[in-house]
Write a protein that holds these residues in place. Sequence first.
Motif, PDB file in Angstrom:
ATOM      1  N   LYS A  36       0.822  -1.205   0.000  1.00 39.47           N
ATOM      2  CA  LYS A  36       0.000   0.000   0.000  1.00 39.47           C
ATOM      3  C   LYS A  36       0.861   1.262   0.000  1.00 39.47           C
ATOM      4  CE  LYS A  36      -4.015  -2.057   2.296  1.00 39.47           C
ATOM      5  NZ  LYS A  36      -4.881  -2.045   3.511  1.00 39.47           N
ATOM      6  N   ILE A  37       1.938   1.226   0.789  1.00 34.67           N
ATOM      7  CA  ILE A  37       2.849   2.384   0.817  1.00 34.67           C
ATOM      8  C   ILE A  37       3.405   2.647  -0.571  1.00 34.67           C
ATOM      9  CG2 ILE A  37       5.096   3.175   1.666  1.00 34.67           C
ATOM     10  CD1 ILE A  37       4.473   1.762   4.309  1.00 34.67           C
ATOM     11  N   ASN A  38       3.812   1.600  -1.248  1.00 34.78           N
ATOM     12  CA  ASN A  38       4.383   1.749  -2.586  1.00 34.78           C
ATOM     13  C   ASN A  38       3.341   2.226  -3.594  1.00 34.78           C
ATOM     14  OD1 ASN A  38       6.744   1.480  -4.248  1.00 34.78           O
ATOM     15  ND2 ASN A  38       5.837  -0.343  -5.152  1.00 34.78           N
ATOM     16  N   GLU A  39       2.140   1.701  -3.501  1.00 31.31           N
ATOM     17  CA  GLU A  39       1.080   2.121  -4.418  1.00 31.31           C
ATOM     18  C   GLU A  39       0.694   3.576  -4.188  1.00 31.31           C
ATOM     19  OE1 GLU A  39      -2.062  -0.654  -3.780  1.00 31.31           O
ATOM     20  OE2 GLU A  39      -1.183  -2.227  -5.058  1.00 31.31           O
ATOM     21  N   ASN A  40       0.631   4.000  -2.925  1.00 29.58           N
ATOM     22  CA  ASN A  40       0.277   5.391  -2.627  1.00 29.58           C
ATOM     23  C   ASN A  40       1.326   6.371  -3.161  1.00 29.58           C
ATOM     24  OD1 ASN A  40      -2.025   4.495  -1.312  1.00 29.58           O
ATOM     25  ND2 ASN A  40      -1.102   4.570   0.733  1.00 29.58           N
ATOM     26  N   ALA A  41       2.551   5.914  -3.250  1.00 35.55           N
ATOM     27  CA  ALA A  41       3.631   6.757  -3.767  1.00 35.55           C
ATOM     28  C   ALA A  41       3.860   6.544  -5.257  1.00 35.55           C
ATOM     29  CB  ALA A  41       4.928   6.490  -2.998  1.00 35.55           C
ATOM     30  N   GLY A  42       2.946   5.892  -5.924  1.00 38.74           N
ATOM     31  CA  GLY A  42       3.075   5.673  -7.360  1.00 38.74           C
ATOM     32  C   GLY A  42       4.212   4.737  -7.730  1.00 38.74           C
ATOM     33  N   GLY A  43       4.543   3.778  -6.871  1.00 37.01           N
ATOM     34  CA  GLY A  43       5.607   2.826  -7.156  1.00 37.01           C
ATOM     35  C   GLY A  43       7.004   3.386  -6.990  1.00 37.01           C
ATOM     36  N   ARG A  44       7.140   4.516  -6.286  1.00 37.26           N
ATOM     37  CA  ARG A  44       8.448   5.160  -6.151  1.00 37.26           C
ATOM     38  C   ARG A  44       9.239   4.694  -4.933  1.00 37.26           C
ATOM     39  NH1 ARG A  44       4.607   8.752  -7.624  1.00 37.26           N
ATOM     40  NH2 ARG A  44       4.903   9.977  -9.540  1.00 37.26           N
ATOM     41  N   VAL A  45       8.610   4.005  -4.020  1.00 37.68           N
ATOM     42  CA  VAL A  45       9.294   3.567  -2.791  1.00 37.68           C
ATOM     43  C   VAL A  45      10.111   2.309  -3.035  1.00 37.68           C
ATOM     44  CG1 VAL A  45       8.951   2.743  -0.420  1.00 37.68           C
ATOM     45  CG2 VAL A  45       7.587   4.651  -1.302  1.00 37.68           C
ATOM     46  N   ALA A  46       9.573   1.385  -3.806  1.00 49.80           N
ATOM     47  CA  ALA A  46      10.245   0.099  -4.012  1.00 49.80           C
ATOM     48  C   ALA A  46       9.994  -0.411  -5.422  1.00 49.80           C
ATOM     49  CB  ALA A  46       9.757  -0.925  -2.986  1.00 49.80           C
ATOM     50  N   ALA A  47      10.991  -1.115  -5.943  1.00 50.47           N
ATOM     51  CA  ALA A  47      10.830  -1.815  -7.223  1.00 50.47           C
ATOM     52  C   ALA A  47      10.229  -3.186  -6.932  1.00 50.47           C
ATOM     53  CB  ALA A  47      12.170  -1.960  -7.923  1.00 50.47           C
ATOM     54  N   GLN A  48       9.232  -3.565  -7.715  1.00 48.59           N
ATOM     55  CA  GLN A  48       8.462  -4.776  -7.447  1.00 48.59           C
ATOM     56  C   GLN A  48       8.820  -5.865  -8.459  1.00 48.59           C
ATOM     57  OE1 GLN A  48       4.235  -4.058  -6.926  1.00 48.59           O
ATOM     58  NE2 GLN A  48       3.720  -6.105  -7.701  1.00 48.59           N
ATOM     59  N   PHE A  49       9.355  -6.980  -7.949  1.00 43.36           N
ATOM     60  CA  PHE A  49       9.717  -8.135  -8.776  1.00 43.36           C
ATOM     61  C   PHE A  49       8.780  -9.289  -8.425  1.00 43.36           C
ATOM     62  CE2 PHE A  49      13.479  -5.575  -8.177  1.00 43.36           C
ATOM     63  CZ  PHE A  49      14.093  -5.560  -9.423  1.00 43.36           C
ATOM     64  N   SER A  50       8.184  -9.877  -9.444  1.00 43.16           N
ATOM     65  CA  SER A  50       7.246 -10.978  -9.192  1.00 43.16           C
ATOM     66  C   SER A  50       7.997 -12.305  -9.099  1.00 43.16           C
ATOM     67  CB  SER A  50       6.204 -11.051 -10.314  1.00 43.16           C
ATOM     68  OG  SER A  50       6.849 -11.271 -11.567  1.00 43.16           O
ATOM     69  N   LEU A  51       7.445 -13.227  -8.323  1.00 44.11           N
ATOM     70  CA  LEU A  51       7.963 -14.589  -8.192  1.00 44.11           C
ATOM     71  C   LEU A  51       7.133 -15.524  -9.055  1.00 44.11           C
ATOM     72  CD1 LEU A  51       8.497 -14.656  -4.325  1.00 44.11           C
ATOM     73  CD2 LEU A  51      10.290 -14.647  -6.066  1.00 44.11           C
ATOM     74  N   GLU A  52       7.804 -16.473  -9.711  1.00 45.34           N
ATOM     75  CA  GLU A  52       7.084 -17.389 -10.587  1.00 45.34           C
ATOM     76  C   GLU A  52       6.103 -18.265  -9.815  1.00 45.34           C
ATOM     77  OE1 GLU A  52       9.953 -19.595 -12.743  1.00 45.34           O
ATOM     78  OE2 GLU A  52      10.582 -17.911 -14.018  1.00 45.34           O
ATOM     79  N   GLN A  53       6.417 -18.611  -8.577  1.00 41.77           N
ATOM     80  CA  GLN A  53       5.532 -19.446  -7.779  1.00 41.77           C
ATOM     81  C   GLN A  53       4.466 -18.642  -7.041  1.00 41.77           C
ATOM     82  OE1 GLN A  53       8.726 -18.920  -7.405  1.00 41.77           O
ATOM     83  NE2 GLN A  53       9.373 -18.795  -5.257  1.00 41.77           N
TER      84      GLN A  53
END
Length: 264
Positions: A36-53
């Motif tokens: 939620k923190i990252n979404e509220n900041a427009g993705g500027r707080v953290a880079a999001q990497f997805s896991l295959e599982q």
Amino acid sequence: MELKPDQTEGLLSQETSRQGTSLEHKKSELIENIKKINENAGGRVAAQFSLEQGGMVYIFNAKPLQALRPHMNISQAGISTELGPIFVIRGALGDRLTDILSKFNSGQVQELPTWNNLISDIATNHTTGPIGETRTILPFEQETWNQTLRNAMAIAERQIQTEKALQDVIPQSLATTQEILSSSASTPTTTEAPTLLPTHTSKPNLPPDQRTPASFPADDPRRTEAGGQVEPPADLRPVPEPNTMIPKLNLSSTDKLNLSSPNS
């Protein structure tokens, strides 16, 4: 009341199960808060990497402070749906993440690779030096993780303020440039030859017979100027007439003039 051995084992099993469920619940809540923190900041707080599982790995956009990790070789901090709060130990993985985050934050990269592909690519192509690893933070490292998250949030807030200011000034600046372009296109420019102005007002360079001598005394330095040129000082003594110069007499000791009487 004294408990029998089998009853004691049953109670311990129930307590372990209850704590495990509570811990997983808190970890899920923690990850949801980061999301939620990252979404509220427009993705500027953290880079999001997805896991295959399934699940995600968030890497904060701020580097851990050196002052808080004097004895720890930490490259990045973040959180994983599998491990919870994590550190990336310095190596090929940390170097690659630094490069990816720099390009992602500057807009050079629009889509991030999956976490599994990132790890696989490094393991396959890296041949020298440490690869690095991702591990759960230790209790004494908690403050380092906390401060890194706060710094990432501060960076995101500054980026948001900058972008908000640009939203106000760029349209006005654009309108000014369009106005200038429109006026310059409708008004043809003409190139005129420059007017050359004299740099000094000196007298013309006349021949000597046409120059007017200056009326200054002979010893006056200004007399040397005539017609804009420097002339030698004028000699005001009268010029003798031709053949009227008196020759100098050279008398010897035996030649005497008799001036006493014309008949002598």
